[in-house]
Design an enzyme around this catalytic site. Structure first.
Site, PDB file in Angstrom:
ATOM      1  CE1 TYR A 177      -4.000  -1.225  -0.299  1.00  0.00           C
ATOM      2  CE2 TYR A 177      -3.445  -2.728   1.745  1.00  0.00           C
ATOM      3  CZ  TYR A 177      -4.392  -2.685   0.510  1.00  0.00           C
ATOM      4  OH  TYR A 177      -5.350  -3.203   0.108  1.00  0.00           O
ATOM      5  CD  GLU A 235      -6.798 -28.898   2.909  1.00  0.00           C
ATOM      6  OE1 GLU A 235      -7.026 -28.202   1.708  1.00  0.00           O
ATOM      7  OE2 GLU A 235      -6.875 -30.265   2.903  1.00  0.00           O
ATOM      8  CG  ASP A 272     -10.210 -30.963   1.935  1.00  0.00           C
ATOM      9  OD1 ASP A 272     -10.730 -31.376   2.936  1.00  0.00           O
ATOM     10  OD2 ASP A 272     -10.180 -30.155   1.220  1.00  0.00           O
TER      11      ASP A 272
END
Length: 397
Positions: free
Chosen positions: A143, A233, A285
């Protein structure tokens, strides 16, 4: 299936409690003075900058490191938090266009000029941070540049991330040594307290978990009472396990990197592995990207291959979700996408893959599933049945 009551859960876990009493550990970590290294890095930035200026003034191309093969950029894409890229993850082709693959820069090309200019900006900021012994987030630096004349150099946050990695390669140091750190995103929960050199104390036994700081090297003491560490996860499962009171019922420390982990999360897990001497398990997963995340924690990433000794935790045990158990559990799977298959091919080619892991990737080609497909069987199924029974049966890879 009927709902598990708290009483039934405790009964299920009673055998684990009988096997082992959990004692609180207090471990002091020797303070490491980084002053000599910091001063050396300051001199190295000054010398490198002088060499680049002299080359340009003499009409020669500066021989700066041109890293970023496409595999590393792809890994970087997924390892960074979504918030680190203006609220979205860049597509691979867009990130690939940022890279260059030659050892010297061609100043006839605008992209190469911008690349060098941004690297010089990063080195200038790092030089200032090292002198003052402070840090700022890459987001904040992004920024600052966006509001400056240099805003043209950073269309997105990813340009900053890549430039930091490039400068680190050029100076032969770790990216976090430059003082430009990624925004913290990992969470940790459980009976764990971290003590820092600046007298800061982080108590991780708080609702929703505590944010893992990026500067783990400032930890001087750890107090913990746990039988094991469990990495999950994603944040949704992390929060679900907290709702199930997993940290108390299983006497464990929960950690999530919210997808691909940041540096601070990986460093904390490495530290806990070395200092607490307790098992570390991971649940991801049952798909190629879940398995890849497990591999990042356990074996390291290609993006930071030179720093894997500081980040990889080979003692991690893959508790689940294993592709080989999906049919036994009766989990409905879905077909792999082209992106999944590409990631799976990449995983299979890695040097650390064992026959046991390769067997799981072969089974994974039949279909994939998320952790939620298992956790939704019944309330508290992960805590009361899945995790506890797999740990008790040593059912991990």
């Amino acid at each position: 299936m009927s709902t598990f009551s708290a009483k039934r859960i405790r009964s299920t876990l009673l055998c684990l409690d009988r096997e082992e009493n959990t004692n609180e550990k207090r471990i002091d970590i020797p303070f490491v003075d980084n002053e000599p290294f910091r001063k050396m890095l300051i001199r190295q930035i000054e010398y490198t900058t002088l060499m680049i200026i002299q080359k340009i003034c003499s009409g020669e191309f500066p021989n700066v490191f041109a890293p970023s093969n496409y595999d590393k950029i792809e890994s970087l894409e997924y390892e960074n938090d979504v918030n680190e890229s203006d609220g979205k993850t860049l597509e691979f082709d867009e990130i690939k266009s940022i890279a260059y693959t030659t050892d010297s820069m061609d100043f006839c090309r605008k992209r190469s000029k911008n690349k060098l200019a941004l690297m010089m900006k990063v080195m200038a900021m790092s030089h200032r941070l090292l002198i003052t012994n402070t840090t700022i987030t890459r987001r904040s630096f992004y920024y600052d540049l966006k509001n400056d004349i240099a805003g043209i150099l950073v269309p997105t946050q990813k340009y900053i991330d890549l430039a930091v990695y490039d400068v680190a390669e050029l100076l032969d140091c770790a990216p976090w040594d430059l003082g430009l750190i990624a925004t913290s995103k990992g969470l940790v929960a459980g009976n764990l307290t971290l003590y820092f050199t600046d007298n800061q104390i982080i108590d991780c036994n708080v609702p929703g978990g505590a944010l893992i700081p990026q500067i783990i090297s400032n930890i001087i003491s750890i107090r913990a009472k746990a039988k094991f560490v469990l990495i999950v996860e994603k944040d949704s499962i992390f929060q679900k396990l907290l709702e199930e009171n997993t940290t108390d019922l299983l006497s464990c420390i929960l950690i999530t990197g919210k997808g691909y982990p940041d540096i601070g999360t990986r460093m904390l897990i490495k530290l806990l592995s070395e200092k607490l001497d307790i098992p570390i398990y991971i649940i991801v997963d049952a798909d190629p990207f879940g398995m890849d995340i497990m591999c990042v924690y356990r074996f390291g990433s290609s993006t930071l291959s030179k720093r894997n000794d500081s980040l990889a935790c080979p003692k991690i045990r893959w508790l689940g979700i294993h592709p080989s158990e999906l049919s036994v559990l009766g989990v409905k799977t879905s077909l792999l996408s082209e992106r999944d298959l590409s990631k799976l091919t990449s995983i299979n080619s890695r040097h650390y893959m064992t026959e046991t892991l390769l067997r799981q990737t072969r089974i994974m080609r039949r279909g994939k599933a998320e952790i939620e497909a298992v956790s939704s069987f019944c309330r508290n199924f992960l805590t009361a049945t899945y995790i506890s029974r797999k740990i008790k049966g040593n059912d991990y890879i």
